[in-house]
Design a protein around this motif. Structure first.
Motif, PDB file in Angstrom:
ATOM      1  N   GLY A   3       0.808  -1.198   0.000  1.00 37.87           N
ATOM      2  CA  GLY A   3       0.000   0.000   0.000  1.00 37.87           C
ATOM      3  C   GLY A   3       0.843   1.250   0.000  1.00 37.87           C
ATOM      4  O   GLY A   3       2.064   1.204   0.073  1.00 37.87           O
ATOM      5  N   ALA A   4       0.173   2.375  -0.074  1.00 38.29           N
ATOM      6  CA  ALA A   4       0.830   3.671  -0.083  1.00 38.29           C
ATOM      7  C   ALA A   4      -0.181   4.715   0.326  1.00 38.29           C
ATOM      8  O   ALA A   4      -1.338   4.414   0.576  1.00 38.29           O
ATOM      9  N   GLU A   5       0.269   5.946   0.402  1.00 39.70           N
ATOM     10  CA  GLU A   5      -0.628   7.055   0.669  1.00 39.70           C
ATOM     11  C   GLU A   5      -0.436   8.107  -0.411  1.00 39.70           C
ATOM     12  O   GLU A   5       0.667   8.282  -0.922  1.00 39.70           O
ATOM     13  N   ILE A   6      -1.499   8.781  -0.781  1.00 37.03           N
ATOM     14  CA  ILE A   6      -1.378   9.919  -1.679  1.00 37.03           C
ATOM     15  C   ILE A   6      -2.140  11.080  -1.080  1.00 37.03           C
ATOM     16  O   ILE A   6      -3.114  10.894  -0.344  1.00 37.03           O
ATOM     17  N   SER A   7      -1.695  12.261  -1.362  1.00 28.49           N
ATOM     18  CA  SER A   7      -2.402  13.450  -0.900  1.00 28.49           C
ATOM     19  C   SER A   7      -3.433  13.840  -1.926  1.00 28.49           C
ATOM     20  O   SER A   7      -3.156  13.853  -3.125  1.00 28.49           O
ATOM     21  N   SER A  23      -9.771  18.760  -0.344  1.00 26.48           N
ATOM     22  CA  SER A  23      -8.709  19.693  -0.718  1.00 26.48           C
ATOM     23  C   SER A  23      -7.378  19.403  -0.038  1.00 26.48           C
ATOM     24  O   SER A  23      -6.331  19.639  -0.617  1.00 26.48           O
ATOM     25  N   CYS A  24      -7.403  18.901   1.190  1.00 32.20           N
ATOM     26  CA  CYS A  24      -6.146  18.577   1.873  1.00 32.20           C
ATOM     27  C   CYS A  24      -6.236  17.233   2.587  1.00 32.20           C
ATOM     28  O   CYS A  24      -5.643  17.046   3.650  1.00 32.20           O
ATOM     29  N   ALA A  25      -7.003  16.311   2.009  1.00 31.13           N
ATOM     30  CA  ALA A  25      -7.081  14.970   2.590  1.00 31.13           C
ATOM     31  C   ALA A  25      -5.915  14.124   2.102  1.00 31.13           C
ATOM     32  O   ALA A  25      -5.471  14.270   0.969  1.00 31.13           O
ATOM     33  N   THR A  26      -5.411  13.267   2.961  1.00 30.62           N
ATOM     34  CA  THR A  26      -4.414  12.282   2.563  1.00 30.62           C
ATOM     35  C   THR A  26      -5.101  10.935   2.507  1.00 30.62           C
ATOM     36  O   THR A  26      -5.603  10.435   3.521  1.00 30.62           O
ATOM     37  N   LEU A  27      -5.165  10.360   1.320  1.00 34.12           N
ATOM     38  CA  LEU A  27      -5.898   9.108   1.121  1.00 34.12           C
ATOM     39  C   LEU A  27      -4.994   7.914   1.377  1.00 34.12           C
ATOM     40  O   LEU A  27      -3.838   7.894   0.962  1.00 34.12           O
ATOM     41  N   GLY A  32      -7.383  -3.729  -0.081  1.00 28.21           N
ATOM     42  CA  GLY A  32      -8.417  -4.295   0.766  1.00 28.21           C
ATOM     43  C   GLY A  32      -9.003  -3.352   1.788  1.00 28.21           C
ATOM     44  O   GLY A  32      -9.916  -3.733   2.527  1.00 28.21           O
ATOM     45  N   LEU A  33      -8.507  -2.117   1.839  1.00 26.95           N
ATOM     46  CA  LEU A  33      -9.024  -1.137   2.788  1.00 26.95           C
ATOM     47  C   LEU A  33      -9.569   0.071   2.043  1.00 26.95           C
ATOM     48  O   LEU A  33      -9.089   0.414   0.960  1.00 26.95           O
ATOM     49  N   PRO A  34     -10.568   0.768   2.628  1.00 27.70           N
ATOM     50  CA  PRO A  34     -11.045   2.007   2.003  1.00 27.70           C
ATOM     51  C   PRO A  34      -9.934   3.042   1.938  1.00 27.70           C
ATOM     52  O   PRO A  34      -9.034   3.070   2.779  1.00 27.70           O
ATOM     53  N   ALA A  35     -10.021   3.932   0.943  1.00 23.57           N
ATOM     54  CA  ALA A  35      -9.083   5.047   0.864  1.00 23.57           C
ATOM     55  C   ALA A  35      -9.392   6.089   1.922  1.00 23.57           C
ATOM     56  O   ALA A  35      -8.506   6.844   2.345  1.00 23.57           O
ATOM     57  N   ALA A  36     -10.659   6.146   2.353  1.00 29.49           N
ATOM     58  CA  ALA A  36     -11.094   7.065   3.397  1.00 29.49           C
ATOM     59  C   ALA A  36     -12.491   6.657   3.828  1.00 29.49           C
ATOM     60  O   ALA A  36     -13.172   5.877   3.147  1.00 29.49           O
ATOM     61  N   ILE A  37     -12.917   7.187   4.982  1.00 26.89           N
ATOM     62  CA  ILE A  37     -14.305   7.014   5.425  1.00 26.89           C
ATOM     63  C   ILE A  37     -14.852   8.382   5.802  1.00 26.89           C
ATOM     64  O   ILE A  37     -14.103   9.331   6.042  1.00 26.89           O
ATOM     65  N   GLY A  38     -16.178   8.478   5.868  1.00 30.66           N
ATOM     66  CA  GLY A  38     -16.809   9.707   6.321  1.00 30.66           C
ATOM     67  C   GLY A  38     -17.009  10.711   5.216  1.00 30.66           C
ATOM     68  O   GLY A  38     -17.141  10.376   4.046  1.00 30.66           O
ATOM     69  N   PRO A  82      -7.919   7.298   6.645  1.00 31.18           N
ATOM     70  CA  PRO A  82      -8.279   8.608   7.183  1.00 31.18           C
ATOM     71  C   PRO A  82      -9.786   8.790   7.292  1.00 31.18           C
ATOM     72  O   PRO A  82     -10.560   8.178   6.560  1.00 31.18           O
ATOM     73  N   THR A  83     -10.193   9.649   8.228  1.00 30.77           N
ATOM     74  CA  THR A  83     -11.595  10.014   8.410  1.00 30.77           C
ATOM     75  C   THR A  83     -11.805  11.434   7.906  1.00 30.77           C
ATOM     76  O   THR A  83     -11.123  12.357   8.347  1.00 30.77           O
ATOM     77  N   LEU A  84     -12.733  11.594   6.985  1.00 29.62           N
ATOM     78  CA  LEU A  84     -13.040  12.906   6.426  1.00 29.62           C
ATOM     79  C   LEU A  84     -14.076  13.617   7.296  1.00 29.62           C
ATOM     80  O   LEU A  84     -14.932  12.961   7.907  1.00 29.62           O
ATOM     81  N   PRO A  85     -14.028  14.940   7.364  1.00 28.73           N
ATOM     82  CA  PRO A  85     -15.004  15.666   8.184  1.00 28.73           C
ATOM     83  C   PRO A  85     -16.403  15.590   7.589  1.00 28.73           C
ATOM     84  O   PRO A  85     -16.587  15.661   6.380  1.00 28.73           O
ATOM     85  N   GLY A  86     -17.383  15.431   8.462  1.00 29.22           N
ATOM     86  CA  GLY A  86     -18.772  15.363   8.021  1.00 29.22           C
ATOM     87  C   GLY A  86     -19.684  15.149   9.203  1.00 29.22           C
ATOM     88  O   GLY A  86     -19.239  14.865  10.312  1.00 29.22           O
ATOM     89  N   ASN A  87     -20.982  15.257   8.963  1.00 24.16           N
ATOM     90  CA  ASN A  87     -21.958  15.158  10.044  1.00 24.16           C
ATOM     91  C   ASN A  87     -22.488  13.748  10.267  1.00 24.16           C
ATOM     92  O   ASN A  87     -23.059  13.460  11.318  1.00 24.16           O
ATOM     93  N   ALA A  88     -22.333  12.873   9.285  1.00 28.54           N
ATOM     94  CA  ALA A  88     -22.855  11.513   9.400  1.00 28.54           C
ATOM     95  C   ALA A  88     -21.882  10.622  10.159  1.00 28.54           C
ATOM     96  O   ALA A  88     -20.716  10.982  10.378  1.00 28.54           O
ATOM     97  N   ASP A  89     -22.353   9.460  10.589  1.00 24.66           N
ATOM     98  CA  ASP A  89     -21.454   8.449  11.141  1.00 24.66           C
ATOM     99  C   ASP A  89     -20.423   8.125  10.068  1.00 24.66           C
ATOM    100  O   ASP A  89     -20.783   7.717   8.964  1.00 24.66           O
ATOM    101  N   PRO A  90     -19.137   8.314  10.341  1.00 23.43           N
ATOM    102  CA  PRO A  90     -18.140   8.114   9.275  1.00 23.43           C
ATOM    103  C   PRO A  90     -18.143   6.701   8.703  1.00 23.43           C
ATOM    104  O   PRO A  90     -17.762   6.514   7.542  1.00 23.43           O
TER     105      PRO A  90
END
Length: 272
Positions: A3-7, A23-27, A32-38, A82-90
């Motif tokens: 795996g790896a990470e990308i901005s 805009s400034c998330a690091t995925l 086998g894993l999500p790139a992000a949640i939320g 990573p968890t992205l900002p939001g109002n729902a359950d991520p």
């Protein structure tokens, strides 16, 4: 797992940088894993995610949210996902960046003998953007797991009204028997979902889309994941790198040409 990470903090394909959740998330890019949640299912968020080659998997089912939390909580807590900002359950929104996508070449879609016979003998016609809401409803029918939730549909409708998301309909006289919806980015038409109410109507929609897409210079139909029927129509895996390069080749967004047409015309350009 490799795996790896990308901005995600870069100018997205086909648009200027905007102040959104990407805009400034690091995925995370771990197999086998999500790139992000939320995050949020807004129109802007969905479009920016597509520009970054991401697939959205939302759910409103409590059992599935629990399943997601059980499966990924450790990776979220250690920062791998990573968890992205939001109002729902991520854990109700997963974002995926698959290592490969199943893609159909627009200019060389395969139509087997059975489908050719159906196209030749039927009186079906196709249209573009005639009844987007009805296509969305069709794509919700008979799904074991429902992902087209009300807020998602609202955002898709906003993108349709803005001219970004399009629908293609298959008609038997005045009856809607199949269709699909998606959007063009770069040289790709991203097929979000398709449905049929009679056999082969979804395949006819994809074959018709390929002909229309090729006319305006689109090179690929993104089927996203593997399915037997899209593989039978020529879908094969494309690497993430190549896929993102096709997305990035984005000048003026190409729209699928409108107009009512008979599916019988597709037989002439069929490749078995």
């Amino acid at each position: 797992m490799g795996g790896a990470e990308i901005s995600a903090c870069h100018k997205p394909a086909g648009g200027e940088e905007i102040g959104d959740i990407w805009s400034c998330a690091t995925l995370g890019l771990v197999d086998g894993l999500p790139a992000a949640i939320g995050g949020e299912l807004t129109a802007e968020s969905l479009l920016e995610a597509c520009r970054r080659g991401l697939l959205c998997e939302p759910t409103a089912e409590p059992d599935r949210v629990t399943e997601n939390r059980t499966a990924y909580a450790v990776d979220v807590e250690d920062g791998t996902v990573p968890t992205l900002p939001g109002n729902a359950d991520p854990y109700s929104i997963l974002w995926w960046s698959p290592a490969s996508r199943y893609v159909i070449p627009a200019s060389s879609i395969r139509i087997n003998r059975t489908l050719r016979r159906r196209l030749r003998q039927t009186s079906w016609t196709t249209t573009v953007d005639r009844c987007f809401d009805e296509v969305l409803k069709g794509c919700r029918e008979n799904r074991d797991r429902q992902w087209l939730m009300a807020d998602y549909m609202h955002s898709l409708t906003s993108l349709h009204e803005a001219g970004r998301v399009q629908s293609l309909e298959v008609w038997e006289e005045s009856c809607l028997v199949g269709g699909l919806f998606g959007l063009s980015l770069g040289k790709v038409f991203v097929m979000e979902s398709a449905f049929h109410r009679v056999p082969d109507a979804a395949k006819a929609a994809i074959a018709d889309l390929a002909e229309r897409a090729a006319r305006v210079g689109l090179q690929a139909l993104d089927a996203q994941v593997r399915s037997d029927y899209t593989v039978s129509m020529g879908a094969s895996p494309m690497s993430r790198k190549t896929y993102l390069e096709l997305l990035a080749d984005d000048g003026t967004p190409q729209r699928i040409p409108s107009g009512e047409q008979a599916v019988a015309r597709l037989v002439e350009r069929a490749i078995e």
